[in-house]
Scaffold this motif. Sequence first.
Motif, short mmCIF file in Angstrom:
data_model
loop_
_atom_site.label_atom_id
_atom_site.label_comp_id
_atom_site.label_asym_id
_atom_site.label_seq_id
_atom_site.Cartn_x
_atom_site.Cartn_y
_atom_site.Cartn_z
N ILE B 99 -80.55 -7.58 -42.85
CA ILE B 99 -79.79 -8.53 -43.67
C ILE B 99 -78.69 -9.20 -42.84
N LEU B 103 -79.23 -13.06 -42.28
CA LEU B 103 -78.54 -13.82 -43.32
C LEU B 103 -77.05 -13.98 -43.06
N SER B 116 -68.86 -15.81 -50.36
CA SER B 116 -69.90 -15.43 -49.39
C SER B 116 -69.73 -13.99 -48.93
N ALA B 119 -70.75 -11.80 -51.83
CA ALA B 119 -72.21 -11.90 -52.04
C ALA B 119 -72.95 -11.11 -50.97
N LEU B 120 -72.46 -11.18 -49.72
CA LEU B 120 -73.08 -10.42 -48.64
C LEU B 120 -72.98 -8.91 -48.94
N ILE B 122 -72.67 -7.51 -51.96
CA ILE B 122 -73.52 -7.20 -53.11
C ILE B 122 -74.98 -7.06 -52.67
N PHE B 123 -75.48 -8.07 -51.97
CA PHE B 123 -76.90 -8.08 -51.61
C PHE B 123 -77.24 -6.95 -50.64
N TYR B 126 -76.83 -3.35 -52.41
CA TYR B 126 -77.89 -3.13 -53.40
C TYR B 126 -79.23 -2.87 -52.70
N PRO B 157 -87.19 1.51 -62.59
CA PRO B 157 -86.13 0.88 -63.39
C PRO B 157 -84.78 1.61 -63.27
N THR B 158 -84.82 2.94 -63.22
CA THR B 158 -83.57 3.72 -63.09
C THR B 158 -82.92 3.45 -61.73
N LEU B 160 -83.27 0.72 -59.90
CA LEU B 160 -82.74 -0.65 -59.91
C LEU B 160 -81.46 -0.73 -60.73
N ALA B 161 -81.39 0.05 -61.81
CA ALA B 161 -80.19 0.05 -62.65
C ALA B 161 -79.03 0.74 -61.92
N LEU B 164 -76.79 -1.16 -59.43
CA LEU B 164 -75.76 -2.10 -59.90
C LEU B 164 -74.35 -1.63 -59.49
N ALA B 167 -73.88 -2.21 -55.84
CA ALA B 167 -73.65 -3.64 -55.58
C ALA B 167 -72.19 -4.00 -55.83
N LEU B 168 -71.60 -3.43 -56.87
CA LEU B 168 -70.20 -3.71 -57.19
C LEU B 168 -69.27 -3.13 -56.12
#
Lengths: 145, 215
Positions: B99, B103, B116, B119-120, B122-123, B126, B157-158, B160-161, B164, B167-168
């Motif tokens: 990344i 990016l 930016s 966002a960097l 977070i992405f 995550y 799903p768990t 991915l949840a 979050l 990511a924060l």
Amino acid sequence: MTLGKEKIIPILAMIVLFIGIISTIYVNANENKEELPGVSIIINGNEYSFQKLNEIFQNITIDTDEGKRTGLPLEKIITYSGVNCPSCNRYTFKASDPYQQTALWKDVKTSILTYDNEYNIRVYFPNLAHTFWVYNLKEIEVNKL
Amino acid sequence: MNDKIKYFVAIMVFGSLWGFSECIIGSQLSGSGFPSGAIMTGFFAMILLTMSRLFYKKKGMQFGMGLVAGSLRYFNPFGGCHVCSSIAIVAEAFIFELIFNYLSTLDLTKIKSLTSKAALGIFSAYSMYVGGTIITQIFTPLSYGSFYFENLILAIPTILADGLLVALFGAAVVPITIELSRFNLKISDKLYYPTTVGITALCWIIVVGNFLLLI
């Protein structure tokens, strides 16, 4: 950072945040919040209250890499639930959210069931990684190997 | 001072600090009921990886750190499948490297906008968490001969949840770390090797010593 990258990164961040939020909503919506009477668990298709299991079986203590844990011996509970040939099956431990893990008898027979102050049932395997220590346990499904 | 040796020592010290935090702090957090995976990746790993990128501006360094941290994690008796945790750490480092190489820019201080930077964070946080956790969910059951694809699909799903929260953490950690780097924290050449080698040795002695005491 080039102009292109400056634009892409916030978009990617928004995408992952969106995925995270949608997944959180999905997991919460699919969580089995059905209140079973007392602290209950379904084993091999039969529902048992933890209180009843506690009356029938004596607690045992096992050593884990997080220290000693005390709970009900799953080996005896599985036999009690009517499984005739325990080693002929695999055991899937299902949580109230969609998480689940499958273990074999050699590991199940050394494991215990516990519950905490919030009435969450948890399985501890002394010989398996924490990935298998399913909490908020609702069901143990028994399937032929 | 030879730049190559200085760079190698930096990989060792940052990787050892990451591995040490995974082994010692991670196990304590998990035992206390905290979301250790999220905190370790979103906070500790992100701080160390971003700091090393800021200070040394070298490609490949973070992957090297992952190899060192993964090796140290292998010696930790906590968590059952040591190899799986080690692989997950290396995978996280690889994802960070990808990344930030494709990016972002080598000099993170050139990123001016707060959006930016956040966002960097977070992405990358995550992606690292989700990638590392999926790898753990594959390799751990595989290592016990108990991998079922259905279980992995249901866990997605768990995972991915749970990402979050990570990511924060990333949204806060990356901008703050970049801002703090403006305080020009530099260590004199005279103290560089004694300090870095000392910290590296201390991390390894504690983790390996802990391992030897428990076996």
